[in-house]
Write a protein that holds these residues in place. Sequence first.
Motif, mmCIF file in Angstrom:
data_model
loop_
_atom_site.group_PDB
_atom_site.id
_atom_site.type_symbol
_atom_site.label_atom_id
_atom_site.label_comp_id
_atom_site.label_asym_id
_atom_site.label_seq_id
_atom_site.Cartn_x
_atom_site.Cartn_y
_atom_site.Cartn_z
ATOM 1 N N ILE A 137 -0.294 -67.906 18.565
ATOM 2 C CA ILE A 137 -0.299 -67.501 17.154
ATOM 3 C C ILE A 137 1.142 -67.272 16.684
ATOM 4 O O ILE A 137 1.532 -67.716 15.595
ATOM 5 C CB ILE A 137 -1.094 -66.187 16.968
ATOM 6 C CG1 ILE A 137 -2.506 -66.313 17.547
ATOM 7 C CG2 ILE A 137 -1.097 -65.739 15.508
ATOM 8 C CD1 ILE A 137 -3.513 -66.936 16.670
ATOM 9 N N LYS A 149 3.878 -68.593 17.803
ATOM 10 C CA LYS A 149 4.579 -69.872 17.680
ATOM 11 C C LYS A 149 4.240 -70.537 16.352
ATOM 12 O O LYS A 149 5.108 -71.041 15.652
ATOM 13 C CB LYS A 149 4.154 -70.785 18.848
ATOM 14 C CG LYS A 149 5.253 -71.682 19.346
ATOM 15 C CD LYS A 149 4.776 -72.489 20.542
ATOM 16 C CE LYS A 149 4.587 -73.936 20.170
ATOM 17 N NZ LYS A 149 3.873 -74.705 21.186
ATOM 18 N N LYS A 150 2.948 -70.480 16.027
ATOM 19 C CA LYS A 150 2.493 -71.108 14.788
ATOM 20 C C LYS A 150 3.104 -70.420 13.569
ATOM 21 O O LYS A 150 3.545 -71.083 12.630
ATOM 22 C CB LYS A 150 0.967 -71.038 14.737
ATOM 23 C CG LYS A 150 0.347 -71.818 13.629
ATOM 24 C CD LYS A 150 -0.340 -70.917 12.634
ATOM 25 C CE LYS A 150 -0.117 -71.402 11.238
ATOM 26 N NZ LYS A 150 -0.283 -70.357 10.266
ATOM 27 N N MET A 158 6.693 -71.298 13.242
ATOM 28 C CA MET A 158 6.815 -72.667 12.753
ATOM 29 C C MET A 158 6.652 -72.689 11.233
ATOM 30 O O MET A 158 7.390 -73.367 10.522
ATOM 31 C CB MET A 158 5.741 -73.537 13.407
ATOM 32 C CG MET A 158 6.222 -74.873 13.827
ATOM 33 S SD MET A 158 5.266 -75.484 15.222
ATOM 34 C CE MET A 158 3.724 -75.877 14.475
#
Lengths: 309, 257
Positions: free
Chosen positions: B30, B32-33, B36
Motif C-alpha cells: 500500500i 509503495k502505491k 507512486m
Amino acid sequence: MISVTDLSKNYGEVRAVNNISFTIKTGEITGLLGPNGAGKSTTLRMLTCYLKPTSGRICVGDYYADEDPDGVRSIIGYLPESAPIYGDMIVYDYLDYIRSIRGIEKSRIKEIADICGLNEMMHKNVSDLSKGYKQRVGLAHAMISDPDILILDEPTSGLDPNQIIEIRKLIKEIGKEKTVILSTHILSEVEATCDRVIIIDKGEIVADNRTAELKASQGTASKISIKAANVDFDSLSSALRNIKGVKDVARGDDKELTSAVILAAADEEIRPEIFKMLSDKGWPLYEMVKETRSLENVFRELTKGGNDE
Amino acid sequence: MSNNNETMPANINKKFIHVIKSVFQKAFIIMKKELMSYYSTPIAYIVITVFLVVTGWFFFSTFFIFNQAELREFFKLLPIIFSFIIPAVTMRLFAEEKHTGSFEIIMTLPVSLTDVVVGKLFAGIVFTASMLAPTLIYIVSIAIVGSPDAGPMVGGYFGAVLLGGAFSSIGILASSITKNQIIAFIIGMIFCLILTLIDKFLFFLPASLLNFAEYLSADYHFKNFAKGIIDLRDLIYFVSVMAIGVLGTVQILEERR
C-alpha cells in the motif's frame, strides 16, 4: 458455495435489503435482477464484505463473512459498479498493485491483459481510458486471481454492442467452471447469460428460479393480437367471443385496421379457429401474433414497475 | 538437548522477523502505491518546493544575524510549518478514495483495514523524510562557516521524521471522516496546530495543569529531540500519537461500513 440467510441492511432509517435468503451452487451463473434502487448493489457489497449486514449471515466457500472477511475476499473477484479505479496510475501499475496484494505471480498480468484485450492500453493512464476500457480494467482486476467466485455489478454498462457480446461470451465461458453472480437491470442480459435469475424489488426477493422456468411459470392465459380489415370492432369482437376458448376480447390500437387483443386459455391453440372464422366472414386478416411471455413481462409483473397490461 | 537450546533463540528471532515481515508486507505494498501516486503527480513537487522555500527563507533570514552554526531556528519553526504542510499531503489519502469510490476496491481486496491505514501512514513518513532530505544541505553550508554540534542535528532530524509521522496520522484520521479533501485539510491542520500550540495557549493555567498540557504538546517533545536529547518519553509520545491516529482511523472506517 454461497449461502445467505435472512440478510438485511439498513441505511439509517431506510431498509435497503429486507430479509433475503438464497443459496448458489458452484458453476452457476446467477443474475440479480431488479429496478434501480432495488438493493442489488447493496446485496453484492455485503457478499464481498464491503458493507456489514445489519442482520443475517453470509457464508462463502468455507468462510463466514462476519468471522473471516479476508478469507471471503480472497476467493472472490469483484467488479464494483462503474469500476472506480485509481485514475493516477497506468494500467500495468494498477494490475501489478492488485497482483501483489493478492500474492499472485507477475506473469499473470500478461495473461489477464490478453483475456481482457488490454495489451494496447497497458501504458496509458487509467483516467485517460474510455468507459469501455475502464470496465475491462475492472474485469481484469476482478479476474486476475482466477477466483472461484466472480461477482460483477453491472458488468456491461458503458460498453458498445460488440463489447457487450464479447463480455457475455467471456462470462459464459467463466461460468462453466466458476460461480458467477452478476447484477443488472437489463433483461436481455439475464436471458442471454444466466442459468438462474433472482429478481429483487424493494429489498425483497420476488422470484428465484431457473431462467427458463421463470419464463414458463408465470400466468395461465395467453394473448393473441389480430388485425383485420373491412369490419368494425363490435362485430369482430362478438364473432370472436363465439369461438371456444376465448375468454375476453379487448380493443387494440391501430388507426387503419381493426385490431383486437384476445385473451385465451394458455393450454388451447385457437389460432386456426380464428383464421377459419375470419375467412368464412370474408374479413381479410393482416396480422396475427401470439405473445410469448418474455422475461420482461414477468419482470414488470413482479416488480409492478410498468403499466398493467 | 544442548544443541536444541542453542538453536532456539535464533529460531525465535527468525520467526519474529518473519512475523514482522508478513504483518507489514501488505502495508508496504500500500505504501509503495501511495508513494507512486505522490511522485507521479505534481502535488509532491509543489509541496516540497513550498516547504523548502518557506523553511529556507525563515532559516537564512536569521542565520547571519545570530551568527551561530546551528539549525535551531529551522527546527523551532518546523512544528508550525508541518502543521500546514503535512495535512495538505495527507488530505487525499482517504478522502479521495471515498470520493472516487476506489475505497470499495481496496476494501474488497484481501487486505485488512489496519494494513491499509498503516501503509498510508508509512507513505506519509517516507514523504516527510523525502521532503526533509534537501534541507540536509543546510548542514553543509553551516559546516563551511562553523563547526556545528552533531547531537542536536541528528536528534532534530530524527524528531522531525517522528513529528511528520505523528502529524500524518492525524491528517489520515481527518481524511477518513470526510469525502472532501479541503475539509480534511482544515480539520487536520486545526488538530496539528492544537498539538503544536497547546502549551503556549494555556500559559494562564496552574503549573500542575500546564505540565499536563506540556506533555500533550508535540512542540515540547520535538524540542527535546532538537536539543539532541533522545528520551524514551518523547519517543513514546510520538509513537502513541501515531498509534491513536491509526486506531482511530480504523475505528471510523469500520464504523461506516
